[in-house]
Design a protein around this motif. Sequence first.
Motif, PDB file in Angstrom:
ATOM      1  N   PRO A 239       0.796  -1.221   0.000  1.00  0.00           N
ATOM      2  CA  PRO A 239       0.000   0.000   0.000  1.00  0.00           C
ATOM      3  C   PRO A 239       0.835   1.280   0.000  1.00  0.00           C
ATOM      4  CG  PRO A 239       0.131  -0.827   2.222  1.00  0.00           C
ATOM      5  CD  PRO A 239       0.885  -1.809   1.350  1.00  0.00           C
ATOM      6  N   LEU A 278      -0.789   8.546   1.595  1.00  0.00           N
ATOM      7  CA  LEU A 278      -1.646   7.741   2.457  1.00  0.00           C
ATOM      8  C   LEU A 278      -2.481   8.577   3.413  1.00  0.00           C
ATOM      9  CD1 LEU A 278       0.821   4.821   3.243  1.00  0.00           C
ATOM     10  CD2 LEU A 278      -0.983   4.901   1.539  1.00  0.00           C
ATOM     11  N   GLN A 284      -7.029   6.575   1.035  1.00  0.00           N
ATOM     12  CA  GLN A 284      -7.375   5.648   2.111  1.00  0.00           C
ATOM     13  C   GLN A 284      -8.598   4.812   1.749  1.00  0.00           C
ATOM     14  OE1 GLN A 284      -7.402   6.824   6.163  1.00  0.00           O
ATOM     15  NE2 GLN A 284      -5.655   8.217   5.998  1.00  0.00           N
ATOM     16  N   ILE A 311       6.412   3.708   5.244  1.00  0.00           N
ATOM     17  CA  ILE A 311       5.112   4.302   5.555  1.00  0.00           C
ATOM     18  C   ILE A 311       5.196   5.116   6.847  1.00  0.00           C
ATOM     19  CG2 ILE A 311       2.717   3.764   6.151  1.00  0.00           C
ATOM     20  CD1 ILE A 311       2.914   1.300   4.357  1.00  0.00           C
ATOM     21  N   ALA A 326       0.077   8.848   7.133  1.00  0.00           N
ATOM     22  CA  ALA A 326       0.243   7.423   6.857  1.00  0.00           C
ATOM     23  C   ALA A 326       0.002   6.586   8.112  1.00  0.00           C
ATOM     24  CB  ALA A 326       1.634   7.151   6.303  1.00  0.00           C
ATOM     25  N   PHE A 329      -3.571   6.207   8.457  1.00  0.00           N
ATOM     26  CA  PHE A 329      -4.033   5.177   7.515  1.00  0.00           C
ATOM     27  C   PHE A 329      -3.846   3.783   8.095  1.00  0.00           C
ATOM     28  CE2 PHE A 329      -2.189   2.071   4.523  1.00  0.00           C
ATOM     29  CZ  PHE A 329      -3.354   1.697   3.860  1.00  0.00           C
TER      30      PHE A 329
END
Length: 617
Positions: A239, A278, A284, A311, A326, A329
Motif C-alpha cells: 500500500p 496515504l 485511504q 510508511i 500514513a 491510515f
Amino acid sequence: MLKDDLYFFNQGQLYDAYRIFGAHLKKDKKGTILGTEFTVWAPHAKEVSVLGEFNGFQAWVHNLSKVDDVGIWSLFIDSAKEWHQYKYEIKTWDGRTLYKVDPYGYFSAERPEQMSKIYDLDGYYWNDGEYMNHRNNEAPYDHQMSIYECHLGTWMTKPDGSYHKYNEVVDLLIPYLLDNGFTHLELMPVIEHPLDQSWGYQGVGYYSATARYGVPKDFMYLVDRCHQHGIKVILDWVPGHINRDEHGLYMFDGEPLYEYSEEWKRENVVWGTANLDLGRGEVQSFLISNALFWMKYFHVDGFRIDAVSNIIYFLGDSRNGENHGALTFLRNLSTQIFQEFPNALLIAEDSTAYPKVTHPVDQGGLGFNYKWNMGWMNDTLEYFEKDPIYRKYHHNNITFGLSYAFSENYVLPLSHDEVVHGKKSLVNKMPGDYWQKFANYRVLMGMFFTHPGKTLLFMGGEFAQMHEWKDYEELDWHLLQYPLHRAAQRFVHDMNRVVKYHKPLYELDHQPMGFAWIDASNSDQSIFSFVRYAKDSNDFVCVIINMTPLVHHNFRIGVPQAGSFAEVINSDKDIYGGSNIYNGDTMFTEDIPMHGFEQSLQMVVAPLSVTILKREE
C-alpha cells in the motif's frame, strides 16, 4: 453515486469503494447482462473517455459524464460485455492525452498488453465453509504458524518454462505444503504488474489478480483448495508505493492524484517508484477497500504489509519525521480489518524500532497483530556467516534478540530478500566445507524453529537450494536427487512436525513465561541452551545448540524438573546428513544443582547441532 458515498470517499471512510468505481456489469432479474457501467475518479481531467472492444477502441464514441464537482466520471454502455478489453483516455487541461488502465478494474489483459478487462466476480461456488467458520473463532497467537513464502511463477514451471495457472498449481503446491508441514502460504504480490522482475511489488492493478496465472475465479479456486486442507493464505500487499508506468496510477489524470504532490515525498529514487499519499482520504478509501475486497471476494486470511518503514517515516528515514497521515491510515486499516475479520492476520514488514506496532489501536498501537523480526534476522545471519572459531566473539548476536523478543508479536523471517542480490542462499552463506555448510544450515533451521516467534521460510530454503533465487526460472528441484539436499528437506519436514506436536514450541511464542535461558553465557564453547514452556508449565522442552564443530562428551546442563529425558530430535543424525552423534539412551537427572536448577543431567553434544530434549512421563 449517493451524497453519503461521496462524503465518505473523500473522508477516507468509504470501505467498499469498489462497489461504485470500476467497470460493473449490470444484469436484469434473470441475470442477463444488459451492459457495463464505468466510473472513475479523475478530478484534474478535462475530458474522460473509455475505449475498448465494444467501440473499436475509438475514444470519441463514449465520453464519460462528470457527475459531481470533485471529479467523478461515469457512463453506462450497453454494448460493453464481460471479457471486453478497455482503458480510459484522459485529456488534460494542458493538452496532453493519457491512456490508463482502470484503478478498480477486476481483471487485466496479460502483459505486455496495457488494458483492463470487464469481469464478473460473482458466481464462484465456495467449498470452504467449514474452514471459514472455524477461522472466525480461532485466534492465531497460541497456534503453530509455519509460513511458506512463495512466488507462484517460479516455484515450479511447466516443462516449457511457462507459468502454471492458479488452478493448475494447486495439485502440486498443496500436497507439497502438507507433506512438509507448513501451515500458511504467503504469496508474493499477485496484483497485476507489468514486469515479472518486479516480483509484483510495482503494481498497476490493485483489484486485479494478475492474468499471468489465470483468471480471478482460478485464484479463488486456489484459496478455496488451500482452505479445504487447512492452509491459511496470506497476500503480500504493497500500500505504500506504486510503479511509474504511464498506464498505471502514477499521475493518473495528469497531476499527482494517488501520490504526493511534493516531489521529495513522492519520488522514491532508490526503488524507482512513487509513494502514495496515504493521508489523503480518497487514497485511504481506495486502499482500505482493496484490503477488504481481497478478504471478502477471495477469502484470503490476511496480509503481509510491505515496506512499513517507508510508511511510518517519509522515504523510510526517521530524519524526515513521522508521516502522521500514513500512521492514521495504518490505524484505520487495522481497525476496519479486525472489525470485520477479528482473527485476520496483519503482518508488518518493518525494520524500524517504532513502538507498539503490534499493539491494538485503542492501546496506542498501530494495530498489526504481527511484525517481522528484522533485527533477529540480521543478527542471526551475520553470526552464522562467521567462521565458528570467531563466533565466541559475537555471542551477543544470538542472545540480544531475547531482550526484546516479547515487546511485539514477532514472525522470524528468512525471506526472499535474504537470498537475492548477491546475498547468497541460506546454505551458501555458511562457512566451511560442503559438510559444514549443511551442518550449519541445519543448526540455523533448528534455532529458527525453536526460537520464540512464528516462522517464515522462503521457497527453496527448505531443501537448501545452493543458488540464490532466480526470478526467471523455477527452483532447483533437481538438487533433491542428492542425499544432502534430501536430508536437509527431511530435517525441515521433521522440525515442522516437532513444533506441531510440542506445545512449548508455539503456545507462548509471544509471552516471556514461555522462554527461559538455561545458559546464555557459554561464549567460549559457543553453546546456547534454553527452555521453552507451554501454558502448562510442566510441559516443556530443553534446546541445546552447538555452534562449533567440536564434540562435547559428558556435557552437563541444568533442567527444570527431575526425571528421565529423551531426545526429541538431533540435527546431527545421519538421516539429516550428520555424523550420527546423538543421545540414544534415556538420560536421568542427578541432584547436582546447575544453571539455577536443583538438578542436572549429562549428555553428549554433537558438532554443529541442535538437540531437543523432553522429560518422559
